[in-house]
Design a protein around this motif. Sequence first.
Motif, short mmCIF file in Angstrom:
data_model
loop_
_atom_site.label_atom_id
_atom_site.label_comp_id
_atom_site.label_asym_id
_atom_site.label_seq_id
_atom_site.Cartn_x
_atom_site.Cartn_y
_atom_site.Cartn_z
N THR A 131 0.80 -1.22 0.00
CA THR A 131 0.00 0.00 0.00
C THR A 131 0.84 1.28 0.00
OG1 THR A 131 -0.16 -0.11 2.42
CG2 THR A 131 -1.96 -1.10 1.16
N THR A 132 2.16 1.13 -0.10
CA THR A 132 3.06 2.30 -0.12
C THR A 132 4.09 2.15 -1.23
OG1 THR A 132 2.84 2.57 2.27
CG2 THR A 132 4.69 3.68 1.25
N GLY A 133 4.48 3.27 -1.81
CA GLY A 133 5.53 3.25 -2.83
C GLY A 133 6.25 4.58 -2.87
N ALA A 134 7.46 4.57 -3.39
CA ALA A 134 8.23 5.81 -3.52
C ALA A 134 9.01 5.77 -4.83
CB ALA A 134 9.19 5.99 -2.35
N SER A 155 -4.95 3.47 1.80
CA SER A 155 -5.31 2.77 3.04
C SER A 155 -5.59 1.30 2.76
CB SER A 155 -6.54 3.44 3.67
OG SER A 155 -7.62 3.47 2.75
N GLU A 156 -6.10 1.02 1.55
CA GLU A 156 -6.40 -0.35 1.15
C GLU A 156 -6.25 -0.44 -0.36
OE1 GLU A 156 -9.93 -3.54 2.21
OE2 GLU A 156 -10.51 -1.51 1.66
N GLY A 157 -5.56 -1.46 -0.84
CA GLY A 157 -5.35 -1.59 -2.28
C GLY A 157 -3.90 -1.81 -2.62
N LEU A 163 -3.86 2.72 -6.34
CA LEU A 163 -5.22 2.23 -6.56
C LEU A 163 -5.86 1.84 -5.23
CD1 LEU A 163 -4.61 -0.06 -9.68
CD2 LEU A 163 -5.56 2.25 -9.68
N GLU A 164 -6.95 2.49 -4.90
CA GLU A 164 -7.69 2.20 -3.66
C GLU A 164 -8.78 1.19 -4.00
OE1 GLU A 164 -7.86 3.12 0.36
OE2 GLU A 164 -7.16 4.81 -0.83
N SER A 165 -8.74 0.03 -3.33
CA SER A 165 -9.74 -1.00 -3.59
C SER A 165 -9.63 -2.12 -2.55
CB SER A 165 -9.56 -1.60 -4.98
OG SER A 165 -10.51 -2.61 -5.24
#
Length: 249
Positions: free
Chosen positions: A13-16, A89-91, A114-116
């Motif tokens: 759920t995190t990226g940089a 938060s989710e995805g 992408l939130e899902s």
Amino acid sequence: AAEGLVAIVSEGTTGAVVEVNSETDFVARNEQFQTFVKNVAEKATNVENTEELMAADYEGKSVQETLTNLVATIGENMSIRRMEKLSVSEGSVVGYVHNAVAPNLGKIGVLVALESSGDKAALDALGKQIAMHVAAAFPKYLKRDDVDATEMEREKNVIREAALAEGKPAEIVEKMLDGRMRKFYEEICLLDQTFVIDGETKISKLLENAEKEVGAPVTLTSYARIQLGEGIEKEEEDFAAEVAKAANG
């Protein structure tokens, strides 16, 4: 320093995505430099901005100190120019590197958030396709509401003045504006752009169509695209002028 590498890290759920510049492309192929850039990208997932990144711990020293030592070792100026971090938060936050020189290292780095609550594998596959689109289509904004008001008004004025100069009546010109502005948004807004892979589906529709496979609604909440050296003016050396200057003392 307009050469170097862009690195991405996407962890659930995190990226940089981080850009580290060097003076020559030769350094970008240096294994020591590549390792440093990869490690810095990993650390970027735990900070919020470049300033925090420079102060982050890197094997007992700060990232800034480690970079300074690397400059002394390799003998070429380097800098950590910028970073972006995305979270949901989710995805899934999904990454893609274009012109990769090593895994997750290259000239263009893209992240898509992408939130899902749907299927993770299907979400990742969708994210990868959209990230590839972003690399190719270079959207400036996510959606119409994000477009800078000054830029929007300037575009309207350009369209209006061009149509009036052609002799079109003012009332017709105002009606034309809607259609012309729609094309403007289709060029610069990701959700309005046509998916480069099939050449016909809008990205907003692509997300809608994917809901069946993912098994839940999908929202594209943000994206990041960093292209190496973007906005940096490279000095073009005029060799003849240099020789003439040297000859004249």
